[in-house]
Write an enzyme that holds these catalytic residues in place. Sequence first.
Site, PDB file in Angstrom:
ATOM      1  CB  ALA A  81      23.100  30.891  53.252  1.00 52.92           C
ATOM      2  CB  THR A 133      35.012  35.819  49.470  1.00 50.99           C
ATOM      3  OG1 THR A 133      36.190  35.399  48.766  1.00 50.99           O
ATOM      4  CG2 THR A 133      34.136  36.588  48.485  1.00 50.99           C
ATOM      5  CG  ASP A 134      40.433  36.461  49.430  1.00 53.59           C
ATOM      6  OD1 ASP A 134      39.588  35.824  48.774  1.00 53.59           O
ATOM      7  OD2 ASP A 134      41.567  35.997  49.690  1.00 53.59           O
ATOM      8  CD  GLU A 135      37.176  34.116  44.808  1.00 56.91           C
ATOM      9  OE1 GLU A 135      36.727  34.320  43.663  1.00 56.91           O
ATOM     10  OE2 GLU A 135      37.195  32.985  45.337  1.00 56.91           O
ATOM     11  CE1 TYR A 159      31.138  33.315  46.172  1.00 58.00           C
ATOM     12  CE2 TYR A 159      33.454  33.547  45.579  1.00 58.00           C
ATOM     13  CZ  TYR A 159      32.472  33.412  46.549  1.00 58.00           C
ATOM     14  OH  TYR A 159      32.816  33.382  47.869  1.00 58.00           O
ATOM     15  CB  SER A 162      26.704  37.381  43.316  1.00 61.67           C
ATOM     16  OG  SER A 162      27.528  36.302  43.735  1.00 61.67           O
ATOM     17  CE  LYS A 163      29.944  36.148  49.881  1.00 60.62           C
ATOM     18  NZ  LYS A 163      29.062  35.704  51.004  1.00 60.62           N
TER      19      LYS A 163
END
Length: 353
Positions: A81, A133-135, A159, A162-163
């Site tokens: 989520a 994520t790879d970001e 984004y 925050s991840k």
Amino acid sequence: MKILVTGGAGFIGSAVIRHILDNTSDSVINVDVLTYAGNLESIPGVENHSRYWFEPINICDRSELERVFSEHQPDAVMHLAAESHVDRSIDGPLVFVQTNLMGTFNLVDTAYHYWQSLTNAQQSSFRFHHISTDEVYGDLGHTAALFTEANSYQPSSPYSASKAGSDHLVSAWGRTYGLPTIITSCSNNYGPYHFPEKLIPHMILNALQGKELPVYGRGLQVRDWLYVEDHARALYTVLTRGEAGQRYNIGGHNEKTNIEVVETLCVLLEEMAPDKPAGIKHYRDLISYVADRPGHDMRYAIDASKIQRELGWIPQESFDSGMRKTVRWYLDNSGWWQRVLSGAYQLKRLGAK
């Protein structure tokens, strides 16, 4: 196992649930508040499934999370989520901080207190699998480097920041409290049931409707593309065979520029959907170039050798085979995406059929 999956009505989460129900004997508790990107129609046939439960709650609601853990007694958590659209995070970052940071804190801390109540054997087998994520690694620029599990974090967008923060929370609960955590970072996913705001479905659906295919800048940003069903298989492999405390990168070994992706789609549509909208001679004629978004990273690319070496996972789909399957799916499932575009899919949030 009984697996609690957060974000199970989203793109990757729904693929994970379909994989579990179709290929294992495990059960799933789907926790999803059904934001705009949550679509229960992406997991067809589960309404009366004996191994599936749906809990329409927000991971920011601590008391409801505690109830779900108490009632369902999961053996593992797969946390997918998240608010995940970069452009939306630039326009409105607050909800990304609330969901991705505070929501993850609520979930991992609730899982930790639940884990403490388990027997020693149950604690040993329990896993909290956080999907990232790879970001979070930032921008590889014009180098030939690949992201490894040892890369430092240099997020560029609200984004990815925050991840990155949510990754650190999960890691801290593993290091400080001993919760058996695993973190995976994936490259760009694509495939069936992808929400139409994302690049590949957006281009397919625009082309079929004779609309422009807007490409940021000159379309030279490079991404590593991973077919979503390959990713779902990798995530289940990590959950069931991965080592607690470890991180695994998951990539598709398919580096392509954005313009290459769009041009590939145009070629496939020429073959698979030759009857074009009125006035359109070639799909590629719809390509247009628009101003780049702020802070747009130039290149992401995953080194997935660790998961291959230690767990034996490799992607089954090449870029060509995965893209062909994706275009075919959208051509054959217009009812799904038309309900998304019209907003009719959201009626299920209100209990409608």
